[in-house]
Design an enzyme around this catalytic site. Structure first.
Site, PDB file in Angstrom:
ATOM      1  CE  LYS A 107      39.581  32.308  31.706  1.00 16.85           C
ATOM      2  NZ  LYS A 107      40.259  33.435  32.337  1.00 16.85           N
TER       3      LYS A 107
HETATM    4  N1  GLU Z   1      40.896  33.271  35.929  1.00 14.47           N
HETATM    5  C1  GLU Z   1      41.849  34.274  36.266  1.00 14.47           C
HETATM    6  C2  GLU Z   1      42.193  35.120  35.057  1.00 14.47           C
HETATM    7  O1  GLU Z   1      41.447  35.214  34.123  1.00 14.47           O
HETATM    8  C3  GLU Z   1      43.051  33.702  36.984  1.00 14.47           C
HETATM    9  C4  GLU Z   1      43.902  32.799  36.171  1.00 14.47           C
HETATM   10  C5  GLU Z   1      45.007  32.126  36.982  1.00 14.47           C
HETATM   11  O2  GLU Z   1      45.178  32.440  38.142  1.00 14.47           O
HETATM   12  O3  GLU Z   1      45.674  31.265  36.397  1.00 14.47           O
HETATM   13  O4  GLU Z   1      43.185  35.780  35.012  1.00 14.47           O
END
Ligand code: GLU
Length: 476
Positions: A107
């Site tokens: 993240k």
């Molecule tokens: N930000 C989204 C999540 O927390 C999508 C992550 C992604 O598609 O890699 O799942």
């Protein structure tokens, strides 16, 4: 407001992890190996804007590399901090494992309020951040693939993809370095709606299970159920829209940053969204009651509560007053570990974040595969499928002529049956299948083990088990 005794977001995730791991039989040390974040990179960079150098702080945390690339969004918010990014990275590991997206968890976040800057300035900030991450392989098609999150969307992903491409001019797979791109820049149909769509598919699957509904004291179908949504951003908006338009649910409350709207007759989700776009909030919306005390509406009577905004909104300060028998966590970490305990004791059923909002990363996975295969889904097979269907329809037409009034083809059958699936239909079908399969894997554990009394623990058990198997296969 957060309760004084409340653990931080990362501690909350760890507490929930520990609860699950205590029920498992992992070899010594493996439990800690899975729990900890492998690395968190902090970057501070300057961008010259409005005649002065502004310093920005950003993070990219890699939680687990049992599978690569690692995957997870990048959020833009002034509240971003290392603890939050690490908690979110950990959730990505479990989320990907649960829905069988072959990624580790990661993240990122940048401490910036996107509303403070215009488009040109945001592009410069984003490109600089992307440059800092890409040069350390923290953006890379086979190492680390970001995606949108709070405060970012298709536009930022397009800038990131282009920045990576400029830095790697001969990489034929450059487009796979990030997902959530616009369709014309290597994106995939259905990615924008994906997380909200996943919430809808999750609820549909829940409502197919009599035993599970009974656990929440609910009966019947989604049709007519009263739903309160917190946050009408991309996820909350799509979930509320699809549930009301396609499943007949009644959206009786919408909570936003400037208060909440409620109406027993149900709110028109598109009208509220259009109002927010125009006026910056829900205040003044004509066809509903407004209260400035938005959080109080979380405590209203309803059948389903969908927190789709921030973390820790249901905490030890309000958990005992939550009346919804079913909560589906469209946001990441909306229920703290303390609140989770209170709600569990009350018998509230919680469909946990790592499953409920996994639609986004699932469709990201499809986009990544599309980018690596360099071909749109459905391009090879669609017309062939249509031609074969045409054969059957022609035979049926003969029968239709022959049988006269005794039998006729239903109206619309021909055109519906003849239409081969395009990319959007295939994406939705893949997402639906993923959500159903993952739900089944959780509920098997939930109902199959006496020591598991909630879906969150079940979700952790399923995903930790998968991550542990990968580590064992790696020889760790
Ligand atoms: N930000 C989204 C999540 O927390 C999508 C992550 C992604 O598609 O890699 O799942």
């Amino acid at each position: 407001m957060k309760h004084l005794q409340e653990p931080t977001f990362r501690e909350s995730v760890d507490l929930m992890f520990n609860r699950a791991v205590a029920l498992m039989d992992l070899e010594p040390g493996l439990e800690e190996k899975i729990r900890v974040c492998n690395a968190t990179y902090t970057v501070r960079f300057g961008v010259r804007l409005r005649g002065k150098i502004h310093t920005f702080v950003g993070y990219r945390s890699v939680h687990s590399e049992h599978m690569e690339p690692v995957k997870g969004g990048i959020r833009y918010s002034l509240a971003v901090n290392q603890d939050e990014v690490e908690a979110l990275a950990a959730l990505m590991t479990y989320k990907c494992a649960l829905v069988e997206a072959p990624f580790g968890g990661s993240k990122g976040g940048l401490c910036v309020d996107p509303r403070d800057w215009d488009d040109v300035e945001l592009e410069r900030i984003t490109r600089r951040f992307a440059y800092e991450l890409a040069k350390r392989d923290l953006i890379h098609p086979s190492q680390n693939v970001p995606a949108p999150d709070m405060g970012t969307g298709e536009r930022e992903m397009a800038w990131i993809a282009d920045q990576y491409r400029r830095m790697n001019t001969t990489d034929i797979n450059a487009r796979a370095c990030v997902t959530g791109k616009p369709l014309n820049a290597g994106g995939i149909a259905g990615r924008v709606e994906a997380t909200g769509r996943g919430v809808q598919y999750a609820l549909r699957e829940f409502f197919r299970q009599e035993e599970d509904k009974a656990a929440a004291g609910l009966t019947g179908k989604l049709d007519g159920k009263r739903v309160i949504v917190q946050g009408l951003g991309n996820v909350g908006y799509h979930a509320a829209k699809f549930l009301s338009e396609e499943d007949g649910a009644r959206i009786t409350g919408i909570i936003e940053h400037d208060g909440a709207l409620y109406s027993d007759d149900g709110l028109d989700v598109d009208a509220v969204r259009a109002w927010i776009m125009k006026h910056g909030g829900v205040t003044g919306f004509p066809d509903a009651t407004h209260t400035a005390e938005g959080a109080a509406v979380l405590e209203h009577e309803c059948d389903i509560l969908i927190p789709a905004a921030l973390e820790a909104v249901i905490n030890m300060g309000n958990a005992d007053r939550i009346k919804a028998p079913l909560i589906i966590e469209a946001a990441n970490g909306p229920v703290t570990a303390g609140a989770d305990e209170v709600l569990r004791k009350k018998g509230t059923v919680i469909i946990p974040d790592m499953y409920a909002n996994a639609g986004g990363v699932t469709v990201s996975y499809f986009e990544w595969v599309k980018n690596l295969s360099h071909i749109r889904f459905g391009r090879m097979g669609r017309r062939q499928e249509e031609a074969r269907h045409e054969l059957i329809v022609r035979e049926l037409e003969k029968l239709d002529d022959h049988l006269g009034d005794a039998w006729t083809m239903s109206p619309n059958f021909k055109e519906q049956y003849l239409r081969g699936a395009g990319e959007l239909e295939l994406v939705r079908s893949g997402l639906d299948d993923t959500m159903r399969t993952a739900y089944q894997s959780m509920r098997e554990v939930w109902h199959g083990r006496d020591d598991v009394t909630d879906l969150r623990t079940a979700a952790y058990l399923v995903s930790i088990d998968k991550v542990a198997s990968s580590y064992r296969a790696l020889g760790l």
